[in-house]
Design a protein around this motif. Structure first.
Motif, PDB file in Angstrom:
ATOM      1  N   TYR A  89       0.826  -1.205   0.000  1.00  0.00           N
ATOM      2  CA  TYR A  89       0.000   0.000   0.000  1.00  0.00           C
ATOM      3  C   TYR A  89       0.866   1.263   0.000  1.00  0.00           C
ATOM      4  O   TYR A  89       0.415   2.343  -0.393  1.00  0.00           O
ATOM      5  N   ILE A 118      -2.263  -6.127  -5.597  1.00  0.00           N
ATOM      6  CA  ILE A 118      -3.480  -6.724  -5.017  1.00  0.00           C
ATOM      7  C   ILE A 118      -3.592  -8.190  -5.422  1.00  0.00           C
ATOM      8  O   ILE A 118      -4.107  -9.017  -4.650  1.00  0.00           O
ATOM      9  N   ALA A 122      -4.130  -9.580  -1.551  1.00  0.00           N
ATOM     10  CA  ALA A 122      -5.500  -9.057  -1.658  1.00  0.00           C
ATOM     11  C   ALA A 122      -5.985  -8.417  -0.362  1.00  0.00           C
ATOM     12  O   ALA A 122      -6.855  -7.545  -0.380  1.00  0.00           O
ATOM     13  N   ASN A 123      -5.402  -8.852   0.771  1.00  0.00           N
ATOM     14  CA  ASN A 123      -5.877  -8.299   2.048  1.00  0.00           C
ATOM     15  C   ASN A 123      -5.479  -6.832   2.227  1.00  0.00           C
ATOM     16  O   ASN A 123      -5.990  -6.149   3.107  1.00  0.00           O
ATOM     17  N   TYR A 124      -4.539  -6.342   1.408  1.00  0.00           N
ATOM     18  CA  TYR A 124      -4.209  -4.922   1.438  1.00  0.00           C
ATOM     19  C   TYR A 124      -5.054  -4.134   0.427  1.00  0.00           C
ATOM     20  O   TYR A 124      -4.931  -2.907   0.335  1.00  0.00           O
ATOM     21  N   GLY A 125      -5.867  -4.838  -0.330  1.00  0.00           N
ATOM     22  CA  GLY A 125      -6.622  -4.197  -1.406  1.00  0.00           C
ATOM     23  C   GLY A 125      -7.508  -3.067  -0.933  1.00  0.00           C
ATOM     24  O   GLY A 125      -7.542  -1.983  -1.537  1.00  0.00           O
ATOM     25  N   SER A 126      -8.268  -3.289   0.166  1.00  0.00           N
ATOM     26  CA  SER A 126      -9.178  -2.249   0.649  1.00  0.00           C
ATOM     27  C   SER A 126      -8.404  -1.049   1.180  1.00  0.00           C
ATOM     28  O   SER A 126      -8.837   0.100   1.041  1.00  0.00           O
ATOM     29  N   LYS A 147     -11.013  -4.966  -8.182  1.00  0.00           N
ATOM     30  CA  LYS A 147     -10.023  -6.045  -8.279  1.00  0.00           C
ATOM     31  C   LYS A 147     -10.110  -6.954  -7.048  1.00  0.00           C
ATOM     32  O   LYS A 147     -10.033  -8.181  -7.168  1.00  0.00           O
ATOM     33  N   VAL A 148     -10.275  -6.362  -5.860  1.00  0.00           N
ATOM     34  CA  VAL A 148     -10.409  -7.164  -4.634  1.00  0.00           C
ATOM     35  C   VAL A 148     -11.618  -8.088  -4.739  1.00  0.00           C
ATOM     36  O   VAL A 148     -11.552  -9.279  -4.414  1.00  0.00           O
ATOM     37  N   ASN A 152     -11.730 -12.046  -4.678  1.00  0.00           N
ATOM     38  CA  ASN A 152     -12.487 -12.659  -3.585  1.00  0.00           C
ATOM     39  C   ASN A 152     -13.976 -12.330  -3.742  1.00  0.00           C
ATOM     40  O   ASN A 152     -14.436 -11.282  -3.293  1.00  0.00           O
ATOM     41  N   ALA A 155     -16.016 -10.823  -0.944  1.00  0.00           N
ATOM     42  CA  ALA A 155     -15.806  -9.430  -0.515  1.00  0.00           C
ATOM     43  C   ALA A 155     -16.915  -8.554  -1.088  1.00  0.00           C
ATOM     44  O   ALA A 155     -17.356  -8.756  -2.217  1.00  0.00           O
ATOM     45  N   TYR A 157     -17.711  -4.510  -1.359  1.00  0.00           N
ATOM     46  CA  TYR A 157     -17.384  -3.096  -1.147  1.00  0.00           C
ATOM     47  C   TYR A 157     -18.382  -2.193  -1.878  1.00  0.00           C
ATOM     48  O   TYR A 157     -18.031  -1.125  -2.382  1.00  0.00           O
TER      49      TYR A 157
END
Length: 591
Positions: A89, A118, A122-126, A147-148, A152, A155, A157
């Motif tokens: 990030y 990502i 992927a857990n840093y995506g948000s 993309k997240v 997944n 997820a 958002y």
């Protein structure tokens, strides 16, 4: 000994944390006051002590950027990424550091590295998407969130995406995101109504309303669910298209009998807004399909209210038919109360109504229901001019329910009855207490009546017309509108120039509206304006005139004129928000 060492270490750690917290508070204060050089010293020390605290790092980088120490910020970020390459990030922060220097090519390179990361993290995506949003890189934030969710599928958002689309002014995509969010998880329904509702109006032709409806219809075709009928019904209710809302609720009812409650709620809303046809259809469905006697008789009573409101010729026959079919007993208790109301205020036979209500008291053991019947009995006696008898019933309820809504209502009725019988001192004493009532409606009514009495109370034995005005008020309460108008005419003639003149003109205008004599009402409002353009009634007058021109006299230009007066001349008016909205709608703005 070990325990002492542990306790000592805990004490040292506690003191260290406390000191850090104090330093952070001071640094934040410097930061808020744009004293970045001072903040840098503290954030740097905090970051050196806690190199894994991302808050300290991001604050320190921001301070470097605000003081144009871009190279220092770049070196710090590059070093951190070298030590911890998984902190992807930070590519966003580094990219923004280049953007601040107008090195757009370098900035975009790091932004893309953040997006690509990502796939691996992927857990840093948000967090990456959130940083893009904070830096107003809205398209990149959308790309990151999507993309997240692509990596997944669990997820969700949707809220974040919808808010970003809203910021971009892309309302079509915003509504699509909200609808997709509900599609994935129906638990978000109420939140979606709350957030989407901020962009919707009561105008079915408003562009946003149309876009939202289209988003719902597309989804209902591609993935049929009850939830789309629910949302369409909610939209139609907002637009006051109650008949269309009923169509959606009928579709829900056909699939699930438990949805009858929504039809009942819709009927009440339609009745309140005087859409009697839709309300009647709703209540007829309740009567036909409900298994609950209470709901059935509530619907029967509401249909009777509609018959009274629309002046149906067979109202009395309907009441008698219900009593013949179901009896005069606990089942029809509220129908009996409604019948007494009809006998008093429509048929003008209050003595008969009092007999009905006294008999109705025998059919319940509930102290609350008995209290509501007693209030109605008090109303009947006040209607007859038997104020002392009315006060007895009101006082009984007030004493029994001192801190309850029904007790506050009883106190207001005590004040009102005292006012009608010209006991202004006692009326004011009760109203003074009620002005601070937790119930806003009662508090407002109490404040209005308190001001009427206070502004016009006889002084030094000089008649101010308040007694005559109270008499006119009583006649209006009794639905004897012509007699009330005649007395108000006398007040306007005999007390010209006194404070009660505008009160009488305003009251008379309201009665003219009730009788659909709109031109006479407009004339009265104009007289109030001529008397005092800064009087206490002026915003009420402007708003009521605008509403008459808008809704009854089909003169939108005059309506705009008076809405505009509220907007520009009376910015503290309680009508400001509504006046602005209606003015813009008449002007054809895209609200």
């Amino acid at each position: 000994m070990k325990k002492i060492i542990i306790l000592f270490n805990l004490l040292i750690l506690s003191l260290f944390c406390h000191a850090q917290q104090n330093e952070f508070i001071i640094a934040e204060n410097y930061f808020r006051n744009n004293e970045y050089e001072k903040a840098i010293q503290l954030y740097k020390r905090l970051y050196d002590q806690s190199p894994y605290n991302t808050t300290y790092l991001k604050k320190l980088i921001t301070c470097y950027q605000e003081t144009e120490q871009f190279t220092v910020a770049e070196n710090l970020l590059t070093q951190k990424l070298k030590e911890k390459p998984n902190l992807s990030y930070l590519y966003v922060v580094l990219g923004y550091n280049f953007e601040r220097q107008e090195k757009i090519e370098d900035a975009n390179k790091y932004y893309q590295k953040a997006i690509e990361s990502i796939n691996k993290k992927a857990n840093y995506g948000s967090l990456i998407a959130g940083l893009f949003k904070n830096y107003s890189k809205l398209d990149l934030a959308i790309e990151a969130f999507n993309k997240v969710m692509e990596i997944n599928p669990k997820a969700n958002y949707g809220f974040q995406l919808a808010q970003i689309y809203g910021e971009k002014g892309n309302f079509e995509q915003m509504f699509k995101s909200y609808v997709d969010l509900v599609d994935k998880n129906e638990g978000y329904l109420n939140n979606v109504k709350r957030y989407a509702g901020k962009y919707l109006t009561d105008d079915s032709e408003d562009e946003n309303n149309i876009l939202f409806k289209k988003a719902l219809l597309r989804k209902s075709i591609s993935n049929p669910k009850d939830i789309w009928n629910d949302l369409l019904s909610w939209l139609f209710i907002r637009q006051k298209q109650y008949n269309k809302a009923l169509i959606q609720n009928k579709a829900l009812l056909a699939r699930n009998p438990d949805n009858l409650g929504k039809i009942n709620d819709l009927g009440k809303i339609a009745l309140e807004n005087k859409d009697y046809e839709t309300a009647k259809e709703c209540f007829n469905l309740i009567i036909e399909k409900t298994n609950y006697p209470r709901d059935k008789f509530n619907a029967i009573n509401n249909n009777l209210k509609i018959a009274i409101e629309t002046k149906q010729p067979d109202v009395e026959e309907r009441f008698n038919s219900i009593f013949k079919e179901y009896g005069i007993n606990s089942k029809t208790l509220f129908t009996q109360v409604e019948y007494a109301n009809y006998l008093t205020f429509t048929k003008n036979t209050p003595e008969e109504a009092a007999t009905v209500l006294k008999n109705a008291l025998n059919f319940t053991n509930s102290k609350f229901i008995k209290a509501s019947i007693k209030l109605k009995l008090g109303d009947v006696f006040v209607y007859m001019g038997k104020f002392n008898k009315g006060l007895i019933y009101f006082s009984q309820v007030q004493t029994l329910f001192k801190n309850n809504y029904i007790g506050q209502e009883a106190r207001f009725k005590v004040a009102q009855a005292s006012y009608f019988k010209n006991d202004f001192t006692w009326a004011k004493a009760q109203l003074k207490i009620l002005k601070g009532s937790a119930t806003q409606l009662i508090a407002n009514d109490a404040a209005d009546l308190f001001l009427t009495i206070s502004d016009n109370e006889p002084k030094d034995s000089i008649d101010t017309g308040l007694k005559e005005y109270a008499k006119a008020d009583l006649l209006a309460y009794q639905n004897k509108n012509d007699e009330a108008i005649a007395i108000l005419n006398d007040i306007i003639t005999n007390y010209r120039g006194q404070s009660i003149e505008d009160e009488a003109l305003f009251k008379q205008a309201q009665l003219f509206v009730k009788k659909k004599q709109y031109d006479e009402a407009i004339l009265n409002y104009a007289k109030i304006i001529a008397l005092d353009k800064e009087g206490i009634y002026i915003d009420d007058v402007y708003y009521h005139m605008a509403e008459l021109y808008n809704n009854e006299l089909n003169n939108p230009e005059k309506a705009k004129e008076y809405y505009q007066k509220i907007i520009f001349d009376l910015p503290s008016s309680i009508y400001l928000v509504e006046a602005r909205k209606k003015f813009r709608k008449l002007r054809g703005d895209d609200i």
